[in-house]
Design a protein around this motif. Structure first.
Motif, PDB file in Angstrom:
ATOM      1  N   VAL A  49      38.776  10.154  22.018  1.00  0.00           N
ATOM      2  CA  VAL A  49      38.458   8.932  21.272  1.00  0.00           C
ATOM      3  C   VAL A  49      39.652   8.419  20.479  1.00  0.00           C
ATOM      4  O   VAL A  49      39.902   7.215  20.423  1.00  0.00           O
ATOM      5  N   LYS A  50      40.418   9.323  19.877  1.00  0.00           N
ATOM      6  CA  LYS A  50      41.544   8.905  19.034  1.00  0.00           C
ATOM      7  C   LYS A  50      42.723   8.501  19.907  1.00  0.00           C
ATOM      8  O   LYS A  50      43.159   9.238  20.781  1.00  0.00           O
ATOM      9  N   ASP A  51      43.251   7.288  19.656  1.00  0.00           N
ATOM     10  CA  ASP A  51      44.405   6.733  20.362  1.00  0.00           C
ATOM     11  C   ASP A  51      44.158   6.560  21.852  1.00  0.00           C
ATOM     12  O   ASP A  51      45.110   6.378  22.622  1.00  0.00           O
ATOM     13  N   LEU A  52      42.903   6.602  22.267  1.00  0.00           N
ATOM     14  CA  LEU A  52      42.550   6.256  23.637  1.00  0.00           C
ATOM     15  C   LEU A  52      41.505   5.135  23.648  1.00  0.00           C
ATOM     16  O   LEU A  52      41.650   4.155  24.373  1.00  0.00           O
ATOM     17  N   LEU A  53      40.478   5.267  22.828  1.00  0.00           N
ATOM     18  CA  LEU A  53      39.494   4.198  22.673  1.00  0.00           C
ATOM     19  C   LEU A  53      39.697   3.425  21.381  1.00  0.00           C
ATOM     20  O   LEU A  53      39.471   2.213  21.340  1.00  0.00           O
ATOM     21  N   ILE A  54      40.110   4.115  20.315  1.00  0.00           N
ATOM     22  CA  ILE A  54      40.366   3.476  19.029  1.00  0.00           C
ATOM     23  C   ILE A  54      41.675   4.014  18.464  1.00  0.00           C
ATOM     24  O   ILE A  54      42.146   5.075  18.870  1.00  0.00           O
ATOM     25  N   HIS A  55      42.241   3.276  17.516  1.00  0.00           N
ATOM     26  CA  HIS A  55      43.500   3.691  16.875  1.00  0.00           C
ATOM     27  C   HIS A  55      43.309   3.635  15.358  1.00  0.00           C
ATOM     28  O   HIS A  55      42.965   2.585  14.803  1.00  0.00           O
ATOM     29  N   PRO A  56      43.508   4.759  14.649  1.00  0.00           N
ATOM     30  CA  PRO A  56      43.379   4.748  13.187  1.00  0.00           C
ATOM     31  C   PRO A  56      44.632   4.180  12.534  1.00  0.00           C
ATOM     32  O   PRO A  56      45.759   4.427  12.971  1.00  0.00           O
ATOM     33  N   ASP A  57      44.433   3.415  11.462  1.00  0.00           N
ATOM     34  CA  ASP A  57      45.534   2.815  10.722  1.00  0.00           C
ATOM     35  C   ASP A  57      45.216   2.895   9.241  1.00  0.00           C
ATOM     36  O   ASP A  57      44.071   2.659   8.831  1.00  0.00           O
ATOM     37  N   TRP A  58      46.240   3.250   8.427  1.00  0.00           N
ATOM     38  CA  TRP A  58      46.028   3.406   6.983  1.00  0.00           C
ATOM     39  C   TRP A  58      47.114   2.671   6.224  1.00  0.00           C
ATOM     40  O   TRP A  58      48.305   2.771   6.547  1.00  0.00           O
ATOM     41  N   THR A  59      46.708   1.904   5.206  1.00  0.00           N
ATOM     42  CA  THR A  59      47.627   1.231   4.308  1.00  0.00           C
ATOM     43  C   THR A  59      47.113   1.382   2.884  1.00  0.00           C
ATOM     44  O   THR A  59      45.928   1.694   2.649  1.00  0.00           O
ATOM     45  N   TYR A  60      47.993   1.112   1.912  1.00  0.00           N
ATOM     46  CA  TYR A  60      47.595   1.192   0.517  1.00  0.00           C
ATOM     47  C   TYR A  60      46.567   0.113   0.163  1.00  0.00           C
ATOM     48  O   TYR A  60      45.703   0.311  -0.686  1.00  0.00           O
ATOM     49  N   GLN A  61      46.674  -1.032   0.821  1.00  0.00           N
ATOM     50  CA  GLN A  61      45.790  -2.143   0.469  1.00  0.00           C
ATOM     51  C   GLN A  61      44.389  -1.968   1.054  1.00  0.00           C
ATOM     52  O   GLN A  61      43.389  -2.249   0.384  1.00  0.00           O
ATOM     53  N   THR A  62      44.282  -1.497   2.288  1.00  0.00           N
ATOM     54  CA  THR A  62      42.993  -1.455   2.981  1.00  0.00           C
ATOM     55  C   THR A  62      42.433  -0.047   3.152  1.00  0.00           C
ATOM     56  O   THR A  62      41.247   0.100   3.449  1.00  0.00           O
ATOM     57  N   GLY A  63      43.253   0.993   3.006  1.00  0.00           N
ATOM     58  CA  GLY A  63      42.792   2.348   3.300  1.00  0.00           C
ATOM     59  C   GLY A  63      42.723   2.568   4.806  1.00  0.00           C
ATOM     60  O   GLY A  63      43.492   1.990   5.575  1.00  0.00           O
ATOM     61  N   TRP A  64      41.781   3.386   5.241  1.00  0.00           N
ATOM     62  CA  TRP A  64      41.645   3.684   6.673  1.00  0.00           C
ATOM     63  C   TRP A  64      40.891   2.569   7.384  1.00  0.00           C
ATOM     64  O   TRP A  64      39.837   2.117   6.945  1.00  0.00           O
ATOM     65  N   ARG A  65      41.457   2.124   8.510  1.00  0.00           N
ATOM     66  CA  ARG A  65      40.803   1.185   9.407  1.00  0.00           C
ATOM     67  C   ARG A  65      40.953   1.684  10.841  1.00  0.00           C
ATOM     68  O   ARG A  65      41.902   2.407  11.150  1.00  0.00           O
ATOM     69  N   PHE A  66      40.006   1.291  11.708  1.00  0.00           N
ATOM     70  CA  PHE A  66      40.019   1.748  13.090  1.00  0.00           C
ATOM     71  C   PHE A  66      39.952   0.526  14.003  1.00  0.00           C
ATOM     72  O   PHE A  66      39.058  -0.303  13.876  1.00  0.00           O
ATOM     73  N   LYS A  67      40.907   0.456  14.918  1.00  0.00           N
ATOM     74  CA  LYS A  67      41.053  -0.694  15.801  1.00  0.00           C
ATOM     75  C   LYS A  67      40.602  -0.340  17.211  1.00  0.00           C
ATOM     76  O   LYS A  67      40.980   0.697  17.752  1.00  0.00           O
TER      77      LYS A  67
END
Length: 411
Positions: free
Chosen positions: A218-236
């Protein structure tokens, strides 16, 4: 390394920092030395001009406030102090260049410094011994507690001891044997999956069991996790995920098998697959921990491995069954990715071809650096061959008798 050597090393760090500070001060004194020499040269030039009858004031900011004789005396005193200080510092850093006289005062001073260093080493060694002692006593107490807690016999509902295979041993051996058994059980709990049968038995009639099983990361194949100081964890979502799951569900039993935690994966899959194309979800407790990696063991899937296809980008997670793996590039979150659309074509052809053993097909494509690109090339060649065969068939002349009889029989 002996404790005395460790103490010397710890104490030597503070001495080195003090020497570093003194060196910086010596360098600063050197800058003062250069500036003072230039001022003295200008002052001497001014004095010589005065002796000749023409006084030229030195080009220095102090010349407006001090007369040349006072300035020379002040500079000479400052230069003497700086030279003495820098000589002492360099003598401490590099004893072989020391210019001090071997008099009684110098010997007493060196003796006092050596005694102070020895006293500091003794204090550091005492602190180290106290720390080792506290750590050792704590470790012994914890060991006795662990042996008592994990080695005591089990109790039933009435509070009576349950007889086990260690009950006939002496008391100390009983506790030790039960403790080692608990530790081995805990080790197996970490390294081995929670169950030896991860999926239920295949569906029986009247239910429809798909002919093949597709195992996805699932990780980096169907979705990609992304983290920033402004938004925290997001999944694309990867482009084409919805179409990919819908088309693959026609030929495959889709299973998500990942080394991520279930509390993270389950909510994501609920949002990613609202239609329920993913039939089963396996997380970290279903993997083997081998060589520092969470490995997916397909032997525990309860499926025929001749009909299991694993799509993943990490070869370490599928190293137990490389013949069942179809490797694709890891997705980094770019929007122009078309890998899943190409993968739909490959899996659709594989599923509709009714291949008896998918490992033969996967082994062929895994020998290339880019398996999907090789599949596209093969499909292009096949399409060109089919078009050529069709054109040759259409351009072939038909017999005249056959054409005449067909026209004659028409009403």
């Amino acid at each position: 390394m002996t404790p005395i050597a460790i103490g010397r090393m710890l104490y030597g760090g503070s001495r080195f920092s003090r020497k570093l500070i003194n060196t910086s001060r010596a360098l600063t004194s050197g800058l003062w030395h250069t500036m003072i020499n230039s001022v003295m040269l200008q002052t001497q030039a001014g004095i010589k001009c005065t002796e000749k009858g023409v006084y030229m004031p030195p080009c220095n900011i102090y010349s407006n406030y001090l007369e040349p004789p006072h300035l020379v005396y002040l500079i000479h005193r400052r230069y003497s102090t700086c030279e003495k200080t820098s000589t002492q510092i360099l003598s401490k850093l590099f004893p072989q260049t020391s210019m001090e006289l071997d008099d009684e005062a110098s010997r007493d001073r060196r003796k006092r410094e050596e005694e102070e260093e020895l006293r500091e080493m003794e204090r550091a060694w005492k602190r180290m011994k106290i720390g080792f002692g506290v750590f050792g006593v704590g470790g012994v107490i914890f060991s006795f507690w662990a042996i008592y807690f994990f080695g005591k016999p089990s109790l039933d509902e009435q509070g009576n001891e349950v007889t086990d295979e260690f009950s006939s041993l002496p008391l100390v051996k009983q506790y030790m044997a039960r403790t080692f058994k608990s530790l081995n059980h805990f080790q197996r709990f970490i390294q081995e999956p929670s169950s030896q049968k991860l999926l239920p038995d295949p569906l029986q009639a009247p239910y429809v069991q798909p002919p093949y099983t597709l195992v996805l990361e699932v990780k980096d194949l169907l979705i990609h996790p992304d983290w920033t100081y402004q938004t925290g964890w997001r999944f694309k979502k990867r482009p084409g995920v919805d179409v990919f799951l819908r088309e693959c569900s026609k030929y495959f039993e889709i299973v998500v098998y990942t080394a991520e935690q279930g509390m993270t994966v389950f909510p994501l899959l609920d949002a990613l697959d609202p239609s329920g194309y993913i039939m089963y979800r396996l997380v970290r407790d279903s993997t083997h921990f081998v060589g520092g990696h969470h490995v997916k063991n397909l032997d525990n899937l309860n499926r025929d491995l001749k009909r299991v296809v694993v799509v993943d980008w990490d070869k370490n997670s599928t190293k137990m069954h490389p013949g069942n793996t179809f490797s694709i590039p890891r997705w980094s979150g770019n929007d122009d990715d078309t890998t899943l659309f190409d993968l739909i074509s490959f899996l659709s052809v594989l599923g509709s071809s009714e291949v008896d053993d998918v490992r033969e097909v996967l082994q062929y494509y895994n020998q290339f650096e880019e398996p999907i690109a090789k599949f596209r090339e093969n499909q292009r060649k096949l399409c060109e061959q089919m078009q050529a065969d069709e054109f040759e068939k259409l351009s072939k002349p038909k017999p005249m008798v056959k054409n005449w009889s067909r026209g004659f029989m028409k009403p």
